[in-house]
Design a protein around this motif. Structure first.
Motif, PDB file in Angstrom:
ATOM      1  N   GLU A 277       9.449  21.961  78.026  1.00 40.55           N
ATOM      2  CA  GLU A 277      10.437  22.923  77.557  1.00 40.55           C
ATOM      3  C   GLU A 277       9.931  23.640  76.311  1.00 40.55           C
ATOM      4  OE1 GLU A 277      14.411  22.152  75.268  1.00 40.55           O
ATOM      5  OE2 GLU A 277      14.882  22.165  77.426  1.00 40.55           O
ATOM      6  N   ARG A 278       9.259  22.898  75.438  1.00 35.26           N
ATOM      7  CA  ARG A 278       8.711  23.488  74.222  1.00 35.26           C
ATOM      8  C   ARG A 278       7.725  24.596  74.560  1.00 35.26           C
ATOM      9  NH1 ARG A 278      10.140  24.707  69.245  1.00 35.26           N
ATOM     10  NH2 ARG A 278       8.379  24.778  67.800  1.00 35.26           N
ATOM     11  N   TYR A 279       6.954  24.390  75.610  1.00 32.81           N
ATOM     12  CA  TYR A 279       5.972  25.386  76.065  1.00 32.81           C
ATOM     13  C   TYR A 279       6.653  26.735  76.305  1.00 32.81           C
ATOM     14  CZ  TYR A 279       2.595  27.544  79.317  1.00 32.81           C
ATOM     15  OH  TYR A 279       1.719  28.411  79.957  1.00 32.81           O
ATOM     16  N   TRP A 280       7.777  26.713  77.020  1.00 33.91           N
ATOM     17  CA  TRP A 280       8.466  27.966  77.347  1.00 33.91           C
ATOM     18  C   TRP A 280       9.147  28.565  76.125  1.00 33.91           C
ATOM     19  CZ3 TRP A 280       7.205  30.460  81.464  1.00 33.91           C
ATOM     20  CH2 TRP A 280       6.704  29.765  82.564  1.00 33.91           C
ATOM     21  N   ARG A 281       9.638  27.732  75.240  1.00 37.84           N
ATOM     22  CA  ARG A 281      10.273  28.240  74.022  1.00 37.84           C
ATOM     23  C   ARG A 281       9.233  28.934  73.139  1.00 37.84           C
ATOM     24  NH1 ARG A 281      15.415  26.373  73.168  1.00 37.84           N
ATOM     25  NH2 ARG A 281      15.284  26.641  70.919  1.00 37.84           N
ATOM     26  N   LEU A 282       8.039  28.345  73.045  1.00 39.03           N
ATOM     27  CA  LEU A 282       6.980  28.960  72.244  1.00 39.03           C
ATOM     28  C   LEU A 282       6.548  30.290  72.837  1.00 39.03           C
ATOM     29  CD1 LEU A 282       4.847  25.764  71.535  1.00 39.03           C
ATOM     30  CD2 LEU A 282       6.216  27.042  69.869  1.00 39.03           C
ATOM     31  N   LEU A 283       6.391  30.342  74.149  1.00 38.73           N
ATOM     32  CA  LEU A 283       6.035  31.613  74.806  1.00 38.73           C
ATOM     33  C   LEU A 283       7.084  32.680  74.529  1.00 38.73           C
ATOM     34  CD1 LEU A 283       4.592  30.901  78.389  1.00 38.73           C
ATOM     35  CD2 LEU A 283       3.549  32.286  76.583  1.00 38.73           C
ATOM     36  N   SER A 284       8.339  32.282  74.547  1.00 38.95           N
ATOM     37  CA  SER A 284       9.422  33.242  74.310  1.00 38.95           C
ATOM     38  C   SER A 284       9.359  33.800  72.896  1.00 38.95           C
ATOM     39  CB  SER A 284      10.777  32.569  74.554  1.00 38.95           C
ATOM     40  OG  SER A 284      10.893  32.143  75.905  1.00 38.95           O
ATOM     41  N   VAL A 285       9.088  32.932  71.923  1.00 37.54           N
ATOM     42  CA  VAL A 285       8.986  33.393  70.537  1.00 37.54           C
ATOM     43  C   VAL A 285       7.804  34.348  70.388  1.00 37.54           C
ATOM     44  CG1 VAL A 285       8.527  32.675  68.159  1.00 37.54           C
ATOM     45  CG2 VAL A 285      10.106  31.354  69.576  1.00 37.54           C
ATOM     46  N   ILE A 286       6.657  33.967  70.945  1.00 34.77           N
ATOM     47  CA  ILE A 286       5.448  34.799  70.840  1.00 34.77           C
ATOM     48  C   ILE A 286       5.683  36.179  71.427  1.00 34.77           C
ATOM     49  CG2 ILE A 286       3.072  35.060  71.649  1.00 34.77           C
ATOM     50  CD1 ILE A 286       2.978  31.923  71.675  1.00 34.77           C
ATOM     51  N   ASN A 287       6.281  36.220  72.610  1.00 34.12           N
ATOM     52  CA  ASN A 287       6.429  37.478  73.341  1.00 34.12           C
ATOM     53  C   ASN A 287       7.707  38.238  72.990  1.00 34.12           C
ATOM     54  OD1 ASN A 287       4.070  36.802  74.592  1.00 34.12           O
ATOM     55  ND2 ASN A 287       4.957  36.284  76.556  1.00 34.12           N
ATOM     56  N   GLY A 288       8.524  37.689  72.115  1.00 34.60           N
ATOM     57  CA  GLY A 288       9.760  38.376  71.757  1.00 34.60           C
ATOM     58  C   GLY A 288      10.804  38.339  72.845  1.00 34.60           C
ATOM     59  N   TRP A 289      10.739  37.328  73.724  1.00 37.00           N
ATOM     60  CA  TRP A 289      11.738  37.169  74.771  1.00 37.00           C
ATOM     61  C   TRP A 289      12.933  36.382  74.217  1.00 37.00           C
ATOM     62  CZ3 TRP A 289       7.738  34.725  78.638  1.00 37.00           C
ATOM     63  CH2 TRP A 289       6.832  35.712  79.057  1.00 37.00           C
ATOM     64  N   PRO A 290      14.091  36.475  74.894  1.00 32.36           N
ATOM     65  CA  PRO A 290      15.209  35.605  74.494  1.00 32.36           C
ATOM     66  C   PRO A 290      14.792  34.145  74.655  1.00 32.36           C
ATOM     67  CG  PRO A 290      15.962  37.367  75.958  1.00 32.36           C
ATOM     68  CD  PRO A 290      14.464  37.417  75.971  1.00 32.36           C
ATOM     69  N   VAL A 291      15.007  33.350  73.628  1.00 28.25           N
ATOM     70  CA  VAL A 291      14.609  31.938  73.682  1.00 28.25           C
ATOM     71  C   VAL A 291      15.610  31.180  74.554  1.00 28.25           C
ATOM     72  CG1 VAL A 291      14.228  29.842  72.333  1.00 28.25           C
ATOM     73  CG2 VAL A 291      13.542  32.075  71.420  1.00 28.25           C
ATOM     74  N   PRO A 292      15.141  30.494  75.611  1.00 30.66           N
ATOM     75  CA  PRO A 292      16.063  29.799  76.509  1.00 30.66           C
ATOM     76  C   PRO A 292      16.790  28.661  75.814  1.00 30.66           C
ATOM     77  CG  PRO A 292      13.781  29.215  77.002  1.00 30.66           C
ATOM     78  CD  PRO A 292      13.729  30.340  76.018  1.00 30.66           C
ATOM     79  N   GLU A 293      18.015  28.445  76.244  1.00 36.45           N
ATOM     80  CA  GLU A 293      18.804  27.346  75.698  1.00 36.45           C
ATOM     81  C   GLU A 293      18.170  26.012  76.095  1.00 36.45           C
ATOM     82  OE1 GLU A 293      23.380  25.596  76.048  1.00 36.45           O
ATOM     83  OE2 GLU A 293      22.873  27.570  76.870  1.00 36.45           O
ATOM     84  N   SER A 294      18.137  25.086  75.177  1.00 36.35           N
ATOM     85  CA  SER A 294      17.492  23.798  75.433  1.00 36.35           C
ATOM     86  C   SER A 294      18.250  22.996  76.488  1.00 36.35           C
ATOM     87  CB  SER A 294      17.401  22.981  74.148  1.00 36.35           C
ATOM     88  OG  SER A 294      16.870  21.697  74.416  1.00 36.35           O
ATOM     89  N   LEU A 295      17.470  22.355  77.371  1.00 38.55           N
ATOM     90  CA  LEU A 295      18.046  21.472  78.391  1.00 38.55           C
ATOM     91  C   LEU A 295      17.680  20.010  78.123  1.00 38.55           C
ATOM     92  CD1 LEU A 295      17.449  23.424  81.729  1.00 38.55           C
ATOM     93  CD2 LEU A 295      19.650  22.639  80.869  1.00 38.55           C
ATOM     94  N   THR A 296      17.014  19.741  77.014  1.00 38.04           N
ATOM     95  CA  THR A 296      16.524  18.390  76.752  1.00 38.04           C
ATOM     96  C   THR A 296      17.661  17.374  76.726  1.00 38.04           C
ATOM     97  OG1 THR A 296      14.639  19.230  75.492  1.00 38.04           O
ATOM     98  CG2 THR A 296      15.282  16.953  75.114  1.00 38.04           C
ATOM     99  N   GLU A 297      18.708  17.657  75.985  1.00 35.33           N
ATOM    100  CA  GLU A 297      19.825  16.715  75.885  1.00 35.33           C
ATOM    101  C   GLU A 297      20.560  16.593  77.209  1.00 35.33           C
ATOM    102  OE1 GLU A 297      23.507  15.723  72.777  1.00 35.33           O
ATOM    103  OE2 GLU A 297      22.586  17.712  72.805  1.00 35.33           O
ATOM    104  N   VAL A 298      20.707  17.726  77.900  1.00 35.13           N
ATOM    105  CA  VAL A 298      21.378  17.729  79.200  1.00 35.13           C
ATOM    106  C   VAL A 298      20.593  16.888  80.208  1.00 35.13           C
ATOM    107  CG1 VAL A 298      21.943  19.193  81.184  1.00 35.13           C
ATOM    108  CG2 VAL A 298      22.571  19.921  78.870  1.00 35.13           C
ATOM    109  N   SER A 299      19.279  17.113  80.265  1.00 33.90           N
ATOM    110  CA  SER A 299      18.444  16.370  81.206  1.00 33.90           C
ATOM    111  C   SER A 299      18.441  14.877  80.894  1.00 33.90           C
ATOM    112  CB  SER A 299      17.013  16.909  81.183  1.00 33.90           C
ATOM    113  OG  SER A 299      16.977  18.256  81.613  1.00 33.90           O
ATOM    114  N   ALA A 300      18.395  14.539  79.617  1.00 35.66           N
ATOM    115  CA  ALA A 300      18.397  13.128  79.235  1.00 35.66           C
ATOM    116  C   ALA A 300      19.705  12.446  79.662  1.00 35.66           C
ATOM    117  CB  ALA A 300      18.201  13.001  77.726  1.00 35.66           C
TER     118      ALA A 300
END
Length: 312
Positions: A277-300
């Motif tokens: 998930e961190r991978y996609w969040r970092l890509l979003s920050v780099i590219n100026g995309w909307p940062v996706p909402e975290s699913l870590t707590e939900v998945s756990a």
């Protein structure tokens, strides 16, 4: 002005604001040749030399080197072509300076050590092509030779880091972290295991692609349980799990039974790495995309709820 007027180097210095030393240097280099000399051997310059000297000064202030200026003055290179080429070169320099500025701001904000600063500077200096190649090599390494989910693999291959011309410190930090992440052997091994799980699922007959609707349903129902303070092993979580397993059964055309829950638990555990998930969040920050909402707590929560309801 009269073309017959002759100027000394001192006259040129007063008229142009240049130093006598600079004018003498340009004359010695042949950029502003004298029109003649006095009987005592002192150089004299005409009005054309004055205009030529003014152009030399202008081009030097714009950053052109002496060899290029000589070609312009000798009409070996059109000034407009030289200006265009120099402007392109300045664009590259400006971009590099902006990157350095962003790195320095990131260093100041993070309180980086000298080692971190060197790494940050090294990764930030990579070209666009080198950044893409680094991520591309990671994707090919972890998915190469496997028949994983084609839609997911296509998404991974198409999502490349694109730092803007004027990145912020946060974007530089995100790129440095991403650059470290894709070179991390443990993370590569983790994503490879996920890809192998996908390939095994496809070999067993799963031809489905990405499941955005399922993800949204999990986010909504588990999110509500989390907001209400329902523990994953509590009886109140039964309805959440039942509703979600029914959705999975309908989506994948499987019976909603104990085997489905064991299969779903294995599926969730195969993807259970917060770094993905961190991978996609970092890509979003780099590219100026909307940062996706975290699913870590939900998945756990969902994984723990399933684990509590699956027989050993």
């Amino acid at each position: 002005m009269d073309d017959d007027v002759r100027y000394s180097i001192g006259d040129l210095a007063r008229r142009t604001g240049l130093t006598v030393k600079s004018i003498r240097f340009y004359a010695d280099e042949g950029l502003v040749p004298p029109t003649g000399r006095t009987s005592a051997g002192y150089r004299r310059f005409d009005v054309h030399a004055l205009a030529r000297l003014d152009l030399v000064r202008t081009l030097r202030e714009l950053g052109l080197d002496l060899a290029t200026i000589r070609r312009v003055l000798d009409r070996e290179a059109p000034l407009h072509d030289v200006a265009a080429a120099h402007a392109d070169a300045l664009d590259v320099q400006i971009r590099a300076l902006r990157l350095r500025r962003a790195v320095l701001r990131a260093v100041a904000r993070r309180g980086s050590t000298p080692e971190e600063t060197r790494l940050m500077h090294k990764l930030a200096q990579l070209s666009d092509a080198e950044r893409r190649r680094l991520v591309h090599d990671f994707v090919e390494d972890v998915f190469g030779g496997l028949d994983a989910n084609p839609e997911f693999v296509a998404m991974m291959r198409s999502a490349m880091p694109e730092l803007p011309d004027e990145p912020g410190a946060e974007q530089v930090e995100a790129w440095v972290e991403l650059g470290e992440l894709v070179q991390d052997g443990e993370f590569r091994a983790s994503v490879r295991r996920m890809a192998e799980h996908q390939a095994a699922e496809r070999a067993a007959g799963d031809t489905t692609g990405l499941h955005h609707a399922l993800t949204a349903a999990v986010r909504e129902r588990v999110g509500a349980a989390l907001a209400s303070g329902v523990p994953p092993r509590a009886p109140a979580a039964d309805a959440v799990v039942d509703g979600l397993t029914a959705r999975y059964a309908a989506t994948f055309g499987r019976p909603d039974d104990a085997e489905l829950r064991r299969w779903l638990l294995r599926r969730l555990e195969a993807a259970d790495d917060p770094r993905a998930e961190r991978y996609w969040r970092l890509l979003s920050v780099i590219n100026g995309w909307p940062v996706p909402e975290s699913l870590t707590e939900v998945s756990a929560w969902f994984t723990e709820a399933l684990r509590a309801r699956v027989a050993p």
